[in-house]
Design a protein around this motif. Structure first.
Motif, mmCIF file in Angstrom:
data_model
loop_
_atom_site.group_PDB
_atom_site.id
_atom_site.type_symbol
_atom_site.label_atom_id
_atom_site.label_comp_id
_atom_site.label_asym_id
_atom_site.label_seq_id
_atom_site.Cartn_x
_atom_site.Cartn_y
_atom_site.Cartn_z
ATOM 1 N N GLY A 132 -0.681 -37.396 -8.094
ATOM 2 C CA GLY A 132 -0.724 -36.978 -6.681
ATOM 3 C C GLY A 132 0.355 -35.943 -6.380
ATOM 4 O O GLY A 132 0.113 -34.950 -5.681
ATOM 5 N N MET A 133 1.551 -36.160 -6.947
ATOM 6 C CA MET A 133 2.637 -35.199 -6.706
ATOM 7 C C MET A 133 2.297 -33.844 -7.314
ATOM 8 O O MET A 133 2.590 -32.793 -6.729
ATOM 9 C CB MET A 133 3.952 -35.748 -7.258
ATOM 10 C CG MET A 133 4.522 -36.851 -6.382
ATOM 11 S SD MET A 133 6.123 -37.403 -6.948
ATOM 12 C CE MET A 133 5.692 -38.850 -7.891
ATOM 13 N N GLY A 187 -3.035 -32.359 2.715
ATOM 14 C CA GLY A 187 -3.853 -31.560 1.814
ATOM 15 C C GLY A 187 -5.231 -31.310 2.411
ATOM 16 O O GLY A 187 -5.814 -30.235 2.257
ATOM 17 N N GLY A 236 -3.738 -34.884 -0.712
ATOM 18 C CA GLY A 236 -4.903 -35.765 -0.580
ATOM 19 C C GLY A 236 -6.251 -35.078 -0.783
ATOM 20 O O GLY A 236 -7.258 -35.740 -1.011
ATOM 21 N N ILE A 281 1.701 -30.563 6.730
ATOM 22 C CA ILE A 281 0.241 -30.643 6.856
ATOM 23 C C ILE A 281 -0.298 -31.439 5.677
ATOM 24 O O ILE A 281 0.299 -31.449 4.594
ATOM 25 C CB ILE A 281 -0.444 -29.250 6.929
ATOM 26 C CG1 ILE A 281 0.034 -28.352 5.799
ATOM 27 C CG2 ILE A 281 -0.241 -28.597 8.272
ATOM 28 C CD1 ILE A 281 -0.730 -27.042 5.715
HETATM 29 N N1 UDP Z 1 3.180 -38.851 -3.783
HETATM 30 C C1 UDP Z 1 4.183 -39.605 -4.371
HETATM 31 N N2 UDP Z 1 5.477 -39.467 -3.939
HETATM 32 C C2 UDP Z 1 5.822 -38.624 -2.927
HETATM 33 C C3 UDP Z 1 4.803 -37.879 -2.306
HETATM 34 C C4 UDP Z 1 3.502 -38.003 -2.754
HETATM 35 O O1 UDP Z 1 3.926 -40.378 -5.284
HETATM 36 O O2 UDP Z 1 7.015 -38.538 -2.581
HETATM 37 C C5 UDP Z 1 1.805 -38.909 -4.312
HETATM 38 C C6 UDP Z 1 0.997 -40.098 -3.813
HETATM 39 O O3 UDP Z 1 0.185 -40.548 -4.878
HETATM 40 C C7 UDP Z 1 0.130 -39.483 -2.734
HETATM 41 C C8 UDP Z 1 -0.129 -38.100 -3.293
HETATM 42 O O4 UDP Z 1 1.101 -37.747 -3.931
HETATM 43 O O5 UDP Z 1 -1.063 -40.200 -2.576
HETATM 44 C C9 UDP Z 1 -0.526 -37.058 -2.290
HETATM 45 O O6 UDP Z 1 0.314 -37.106 -1.164
HETATM 46 P P1 UDP Z 1 -0.186 -37.636 0.281
HETATM 47 O O7 UDP Z 1 -1.171 -38.750 0.110
HETATM 48 O O8 UDP Z 1 1.034 -37.902 1.090
HETATM 49 O O9 UDP Z 1 -0.945 -36.342 0.810
HETATM 50 P P2 UDP Z 1 -1.685 -36.059 2.225
HETATM 51 O O10 UDP Z 1 -2.335 -37.340 2.675
HETATM 52 O O11 UDP Z 1 -0.638 -35.612 3.187
HETATM 53 O O12 UDP Z 1 -2.648 -34.968 1.883
#
Ligand code: UDP
Length: 241
Positions: free
Chosen positions: A78-79, A16, A56, A14
């Motif tokens: 982000g991580m 964020g 996110g 899912i």
């Molecule tokens: N991210 C990263 N490496 C990974 C997973 C996530 O650098 O293996 C960072 C990246 O900056 C990303 C942030 O973590 O924008 C949040 O993850 P994501 O955008 O995938 O979240 P979602 O859109 O699913 O909420």
């Protein structure tokens, strides 16, 4: 409890934003609890469940880079955001009586376990929900790719993608009312038509490892368990017809 479903082990991804509720940022505790109940219902079917949650709702590396940060530094932020979400979901699930473990791809020993593949498998065999945090641990990747990677490593029967809508459409159904909804797509359909389901590296990894991707609405009550029982509305992305 033995599973009567054809799925024995699944990974749910899912975003964020799915934990944000009506807020514009961060976490809404009621929404986290509601999603926790969805996971609890599937866990009670006897299916082994692991989770990847995005970040996110708190921070996206690409947004940080757009504001002049180095992309890699912003991605590490982000991580870390995904770890916050993982801890929130762990708390919600434990309050519902579901045993959990958080494993982070970036070790942080006082907060959670480090990612150890065989240990994660063992947790699931013991009935614990494992929440994989910190994505892949590498910048320039996404949590979609982390989800496909962990689903492959864990030998999951399916990768579930919980979204705001009940499947994959030709365009965003919230803005394009005549968008077409698909029941089934191949991995190549998704890649060649550039359908916005998961990013291309995630879809390619699922394809290589023959893991079907099931896209469903995480906003509809009971939908996750319905999909796992073979009912409910979802789009399946797999090899053939
Ligand atoms: N991210 C990263 N490496 C990974 C997973 C996530 O650098 O293996 C960072 C990246 O900056 C990303 C942030 O973590 O924008 C949040 O993850 P994501 O955008 O995938 O979240 P979602 O859109 O699913 O909420």
């Amino acid at each position: 409890m033995p599973s009567t479903s054809s799925y024995q082990r699944v990974l749910l991804k899912i975003s964020g934003e799915a934990l944000m509720g009506a807020r514009e940022f961060g976490l809404d505790p009621h929404t986290v609890e509601r999603v926790g109940r969805e996971i609890q219902a599937v866990h009670e079917l006897g299916i082994q469940v692991c989770l990847v949650i995005g970040g996110g709702n708190i921070f996206r590396g690409i947004a940080g880079a757009a504001q002049g940060m180095q992309r890699a530094s912003a991605d590490y932020m982000g991580m870390l955001a995904t770890v916050i979400n993982a801890l929130a979901m762990q708390n919600a699930l434990e309050q519902l009586g579901v045993n959990t473990r958080v494993q982070s791809a970036i070790p942080m020993a006082t907060v959670c376990e480090p990612y150890i593949r065989r240990r994660a498998q063992r947790h699931m065999e013991k009935g614990r929900v494992v929440i994989f945090a910190a994505g892949t641990g590498n910048p320039f990747f996404t949590t979609d790719t982390a989800a496909a990677l962990r689903a492959s490593e864990m030998g999951c029967d399916a990768l579930l993608k919980g979204t705001k809508v009940d499947g994959v459409y030709s365009a965003d159904p919230k803005t394009t009312p005549d968008a077409v909804r698909y029941d089934h797509l191949t991995y190549l359909d998704v890649l060649s038509r550039d359908l916005k389901v998961m990013d291309a590296s995630a879809v390619s990894l699922a394809r290589e490892n023959h893991i079907p991707i099931l896209v469903f609405s995480i906003e509809k009550d009971g939908a996750f368990a319905e999909v796992m029982s073979g009912n409910g509305k979802f789009t399946i992305i797999s090899d053939g017809e």
